[in-house]
Design a protein around this motif. Structure first.
Motif, short mmCIF file in Angstrom:
data_model
loop_
_atom_site.label_atom_id
_atom_site.label_comp_id
_atom_site.label_asym_id
_atom_site.label_seq_id
_atom_site.Cartn_x
_atom_site.Cartn_y
_atom_site.Cartn_z
N UNK B 242 0.80 -1.22 0.00
CA UNK B 242 0.00 0.00 0.00
C UNK B 242 0.84 1.27 0.00
N UNK B 243 2.10 1.14 0.47
CA UNK B 243 2.96 2.32 0.58
C UNK B 243 3.12 3.02 -0.77
N UNK B 244 3.21 2.22 -1.84
CA UNK B 244 3.50 2.79 -3.17
C UNK B 244 2.31 3.51 -3.78
N UNK B 245 1.16 3.43 -3.10
CA UNK B 245 -0.06 3.96 -3.71
C UNK B 245 -0.29 5.45 -3.44
N UNK B 246 0.66 6.04 -2.76
CA UNK B 246 0.50 7.48 -2.58
C UNK B 246 1.32 8.00 -1.41
N UNK B 247 1.06 9.22 -1.13
CA UNK B 247 1.71 9.94 -0.05
C UNK B 247 1.17 9.50 1.31
N UNK B 248 2.06 9.38 2.29
CA UNK B 248 1.59 9.27 3.67
C UNK B 248 1.50 10.70 4.19
N UNK B 249 0.27 11.11 4.43
CA UNK B 249 0.03 12.52 4.73
C UNK B 249 0.11 12.74 6.24
N UNK B 250 1.07 13.53 6.66
CA UNK B 250 1.23 13.81 8.08
C UNK B 250 0.24 14.88 8.51
N UNK B 266 -7.60 14.56 -1.25
CA UNK B 266 -8.07 13.61 -2.26
C UNK B 266 -8.85 14.34 -3.35
N UNK B 267 -9.68 15.28 -2.92
CA UNK B 267 -10.44 16.07 -3.89
C UNK B 267 -9.53 16.82 -4.84
N UNK B 268 -8.37 17.26 -4.32
CA UNK B 268 -7.43 18.01 -5.17
C UNK B 268 -6.63 17.08 -6.07
N UNK B 269 -6.87 15.77 -5.94
CA UNK B 269 -6.18 14.82 -6.81
C UNK B 269 -4.90 14.27 -6.22
N UNK B 270 -4.61 14.60 -4.96
CA UNK B 270 -3.41 14.06 -4.34
C UNK B 270 -3.62 12.58 -4.05
N UNK B 271 -2.66 11.77 -4.43
CA UNK B 271 -2.77 10.34 -4.13
C UNK B 271 -2.26 10.12 -2.71
N UNK B 272 -3.12 9.57 -1.90
CA UNK B 272 -2.79 9.39 -0.49
C UNK B 272 -2.89 7.91 -0.15
N UNK B 273 -1.82 7.36 0.40
CA UNK B 273 -1.86 5.95 0.81
C UNK B 273 -2.27 5.82 2.27
N UNK B 274 -1.98 6.84 3.05
CA UNK B 274 -2.32 6.77 4.46
C UNK B 274 -2.23 8.15 5.10
N UNK B 275 -2.87 8.27 6.26
CA UNK B 275 -2.66 9.47 7.06
C UNK B 275 -1.85 9.05 8.28
N UNK B 276 -0.92 9.92 8.62
CA UNK B 276 -0.07 9.63 9.78
C UNK B 276 -0.35 10.70 10.83
N UNK B 277 -0.89 10.28 11.94
CA UNK B 277 -1.29 11.23 12.98
C UNK B 277 -0.47 10.96 14.24
N UNK B 278 0.59 11.72 14.41
CA UNK B 278 1.47 11.47 15.54
C UNK B 278 0.82 11.83 16.87
N UNK B 279 -0.28 12.58 16.77
CA UNK B 279 -0.95 12.99 18.02
C UNK B 279 -2.14 12.10 18.34
N UNK B 280 -2.14 10.91 17.78
CA UNK B 280 -3.30 10.02 17.99
C UNK B 280 -3.50 9.69 19.46
N UNK B 281 -2.46 9.81 20.26
CA UNK B 281 -2.61 9.54 21.69
C UNK B 281 -2.67 10.83 22.51
#
Lengths: 668, 668
Positions: B242-250, B266-281
């Motif tokens: 899945x990593x190759x499918x787009x940007x990991x968006x921080x 995504x609406x702007x056409x950016x390919x995103x493979x994942x979101x990375x949320x360092x503040x999830x905790x």
């Protein structure tokens, strides 16, 4: 001196002071090899060492142990590496070193230390007075601009010119210290040294050759130690009488400008003993500021008619001082003459070697060549003394490159530190041979072992024109105290500082605070600074002129007192500016005070070294003190006292025989 | 492996490569004693050594010399100090050390060097790629802010936070290097090390304990050496598909904000493979910026409904990544649980030890305690993997204080460097035990020997948000190349950098230049930075969004090519980003190129790492190259090529089997 030993250990003590302890577990000497790299840029050095070996000499045999004499062999396992010969004579204990391995060029000597011991001296130290807790590389160099890696000035100086410096950088280092264990110690070497006072149990003296000897001498009091130390190194002659009669006014710009400014100063009531014109031999403009033209003789272009005016000035009681240093500028006659005669240091291959002094290049007069010395003495005698100069700044001495070839065949790495004292000696002999000792005064910033005897007056070098602790007004106080404890009891500084770089400009308050401090030092002298137009000057406004009039009046009024102090220095080596503990040995707090001093035994001076101060905190040792300006009485302790401009915190002893003089001054 | 010796000297060579030469005049080992001082402030170390002894071991006896096996005793005079046992097995030569003196804690080992030899590796090095001419202290730490004493940023960071760093500071040091003499060398120790490549005739490897062994292995080509090196240390697993499918968006700021920003991207056409949320905790505000709350589990307050949304995201093909590090914050449940069970490192007296991370304090999970490891693995499995995270930043690892007490009884001085690989191993085992290798990706900045096998992806740490060579965009290129040659062929960096301090703010151009470079690395991931509001972000304007849409399109188009490179890395240890000389060994110039790289064998990338550039100078090794964007053909040499934003200088080989893919990409 006693050497106590058994098979496993020995101890050397002098009048009950243990200085060396050795056992195979705790050897006192390490020997080794290193490969140094010296990177010099305009007098600033970056020195690194690739250390290849550091070997403890664990095994020993005492081959002689007689009264006042011993011999010890030190071994690496069974290989003889070092022989020590101890001799006691006239109270001095000297331990001579001789190395058995021609490749060894590093030695570390451990001296017994106690945890609460304090250490002073090591030449002129500007950031620390008590040296315990730090190590002090001893290598004469530019002291640095800022001298504190946390300041923006230092960072700028480092990045732009490699010139920021650090706490240990100094024009005048010396491998000589005084311990509160009541002895002084001197290591006889001119190589690179590093005295490390960080360890609780020992001081470690590092030396980049095998030193000739280490010297110890104990004393009952600090005054006693100081007297012995200066008996060993020699003492400064007295200052000329005329010095006490006023300010030495630092001026530039030619005969007309100088005479005009002098007359205006006199008209304003400023007491002037002499004018000091560093540009008497002409000048040049560089990006650093106005610089001098290093061809040492009167410039009739810059100073028309000076040959006549200098005599007229003398008749009016005003001396004229000039400037010289040990380098001669390329393309002028002194350089050509020196080069033709082989009086200049050369590259290792014998070709010309000129040193970059900042947009101009000079030859280094080779002081290891006796003929070059005679020639340079004659330059001084003819061009300076015969012309009528009554003094000069004998500048520099720190720039001997380590990669040049010298006439005596010794490595410039080993001669580098020796240079300042050789330079002092040339000045001394020129003046002495002219019969002018104690009439002429020359002042020097660079120093090393031997400077004590040959330099008539120390000047603290080029401070920044600011209130910074490490490179501003404050720094010249520990400088005077440490260089004093190294045997130079006569020192002074540029009033107002010198270096304006990286946005630093001297303001009015700094100039006046510096002047009021200088009134309580042996000599008052102003300097216009490297960028005179950026710096506040004594004639900046009529108020400043009046300030100088009053302050020079105070200084000259101190003349009878000051003269006795200077005589004490010449006779006993007791410095004019003294640490408080010299006269209050039981006052433990006084041992860490570096920004106050005693001027002789009867005055305590606590210069204001920060901006915008109306009051100032002082510490007084237990005694009966009288505040100079108010007459208020104090005993020992901490006080906040008034300290407005012109009234620096100064106290005299209530029972002083100079009381009436001090009262008179206090009323000014 | 051959040991040749006579009575006076010996030489060890491996497949014709002489690595060790010894004679009593030129001994190859020095041994000694030192007393280190480690001063840590928030991950920045000031380390000094008082060196007491450094003794050459001149004498030797060969006690065994058989095929693939030897024993040598080394003596200080006649005292046995060290025994070396050499063993050859599967092409590797290991020389084991055993010390006969329990007090020796310093060793210097000289490896034969040639004057024109070059050296690479030593972990992740950000300022130098060819390490010859410098020494490299190897100690995992914060890499520094600015990392160049001449920059104002570094000076500010030093003065305010002791955090400026220098050329050698790195999160990931390792005592492993590759020489152009076609061998790799590894010293097995986790103590403080300093590899000195300054000498013309030898490399000197300093180690602050007696290492277990030194390892050499030769190879015919760099690819061969690289394969052997990674066979020894272990290789990284493949990246998840899945990593190759787009940007990991921080992103940060809670469920709503994140989903909103994701949808807009995504609406702007950016390919995103994942979101990375360092503040999830959850997070906390400090003067440094927004920081995370170090109690590792989902924060329903910060991310309401995430347990549900994370599943919905997966269904949309978007992964969710989080954050963890090896410390637990005081006052929260993980800390309390760890403390109650004795899972935290303590002070030497057994009392609580918390580490200052900048206005908050944490316990250090003691990875030398197997139970603590199991517990922390369970934290990862339960709180991260079971919750649904598909990856995380496995941050830190460099902060083990040297004065704490550890469960295994070893000194923290020796364990400090070991920590990052232990931390990697815990992540690896947690993921492996969960059956999720090659599905989950965690990325780490800290590393040491062993990281290769246990870390799924290197991230280059916290660059400054600027174009500086030592700490900005440029620095991640040598970082990827050196960490690649240390055996970590998968690495990436924060797009746009991380650290905004002392006035540094990320501008639009920096963000976009970094993004266009990242498209030609294995993984694209953005970071908002420590002060998101001060930094330009991917959604700063519609143009930037379009830029990211196009650049992620390019990146995802490279998927088939990139996958083969990642597979090569997993199979043979050949890094995805490679130095040019890996495929052009005869091109002498390429050995000193540190800001260009090959992406696999077929693409050459020369990222623009300066501001305001329309053109860029590139060097191409001799081959037939096609400029990706224009189709213009080049052969070897120096060229200035167009390099406007979005079109970084990239070239493919004319005869590449991927030519049509590249042509397609070039047309985008």
């Amino acid at each position: 001196m006693i050497l106590n030993n058994n098979k496993n250990e020995f101890e050397i003590s002098i009048n009950g002071v243990s200085v060396i302890k050795h056992s195979s577990e705790n050897p006192f000497i390490f020997i080794g090899k290193g490969e140094a790299n010296y990177d010099m840029y305009r007098g600033n050095f970056k020195i690194t060492d690739y250390l290849e070996e550091r070997i403890p000499l664990k095994n020993f045999e005492v081959t002689k142990n007689e009264k006042n004499h011993f011999e010890i062999n030190l071994f690496d396992h069974h290989q003889l590496k070092l022989t020590l010969i101890g001799k006691q004579k006239e109270g001095k204990t000297k331990i001579y070193f001789s190395s058995e391995d021609k490749f060894d060029n590093r030695i570390w000597i451990r001296i017994v230390a106690e945890e609460d011991e304090k250490i002073y001296g090591c030449g002129e130290q500007l950031s620390y007075f008590n040296l315990r807790g730090k190590n002090f590389p001893l290598w004469t160099s530019e002291p640095g601009v800022g001298r504190n890696k946390n300041t923006y000035t230092t960072w700028q100086a480092d990045v732009k010119d490699k010139a920021g410096g650090d706490y240990y950088n100094t024009n005048y280092p010396e491998p000589t210290y005084i311990s509160t264990r009541k002895y002084y110690c001197h290591l006889e070497s001119t190589a690179y040294l590093d005295f490390d006072f960080r360890n609780k149990k020992f001081h470690e003296l590092q030396c980049w050759n095998i030193p000739e000897f280490i010297l110890f001498e104990t004393g009952k009091t600090f005054l006693d130690i100081q007297e012995k130390l200066t008996a060993n190194f020699g003492r400064q002659p007295k200052l000329p009488e005329w010095v006490y009669d006023g300010l030495i006014l630092g001026l530039q710009g030619g005969t007309e400008v100088v005479l005009d400014k002098l007359n205006k100063a006199l008209d304003a009531g400023i007491k002037v003993s002499g004018v000091w014109c560093q540009d008497w031999q002409g000048k040049r403009i560089t990006s650093f500021g106005k610089r001098l033209n290093w061809n040492w003789k009167w410039s009739p272009e810059e100073y028309p008619n000076l040959d006549v005016e200098i005599k007229k000035l003398k008749e009016r009681g005003i001396k004229f001082l000039g400037y010289i240093n040990p380098y001669v500028i390329e393309g002028y006659d002194l350089y050509e003459e020196a080069k033709a005669n082989g009086y200049l240091a050369t590259k290792l291959d014998g070709s010309d070697y000129t040193v970059d002094f900042g947009e101009f290049y000079c030859g280094v007069v080779d002081f290891t060549n006796p003929k070059a010395c005679e020639w340079y003495k004659n330059v001084i005698k003819t061009n300076l003394i015969d012309f009528g100069l009554d003094g000069w700044m004998a500048d520099f001495g720190e720039y001997l490159p380590t990669d040049c070839k010298l006439s005596n065949g010794l490595s410039a790495e080993v001669m580098h530190n020796a240079w300042p004292a050789m330079w002092a000696k040339i000045n001394y002999e020129a003046v002495k041979e002219a019969g002018k000792l104690e009439e002429i005064v020359y002042f020097m910033r660079a120093g090393f072992t031997g400077t004590q005897k040959y330099c008539t007056l120390i000047w603290a070098g080029d401070q920044s024109v600011d209130f910074s602790l490490d490179d501003g007004l404050a720094s010249v106080i520990p400088a005077a105290l440490s260089v004093g404890m190294t045997g130079n009891g006569l020192s002074h500084s540029d009033i107002g500082g010198y270096t304006s770089l990286h946005g630093n400009k001297r303001n009015r308050e700094l100039l006046l605070r510096w002047a009021e401090m200088a009134a309580f030092t042996p000599v008052m002298r102003t300097h216009e600074g490297n960028r005179p137009d950026d710096n506040y000057q004594h004639d900046g406004d009529i108020g400043a002129m009046k300030f100088f009039a009053r302050i020079t009046d105070i200084y000259t009024s101190l003349k009878p007192y000051m003269k006795t102090l200077v005589e004490e220095n010449t006779k006993y080596g007791i410095p004019v500016q003294r640490p408080i503990f010299f006269h209050y040995e039981n006052d433990l707090r006084s041992y860490d005070i570096k920004y106050q001093y005693l001027l002789g035994e009867d005055l305590l001076v606590a210069p204001v070294h920060q901006e915008y101060m109306e009051k100032w905190n002082v510490y007084l040792p237990e005694d009966n003190w009288v505040h100079l300006w108010t007459g208020e009485e104090y005993t020992g302790g901490d006080y906040e006292v008034s300290a407005r401009l012109g009234y620096p915190p100064v106290f005299y002893k209530k029972n002083s025989k100079w009381k009436s003089l001090f009262q008179e001054i206090g009323a000014k």
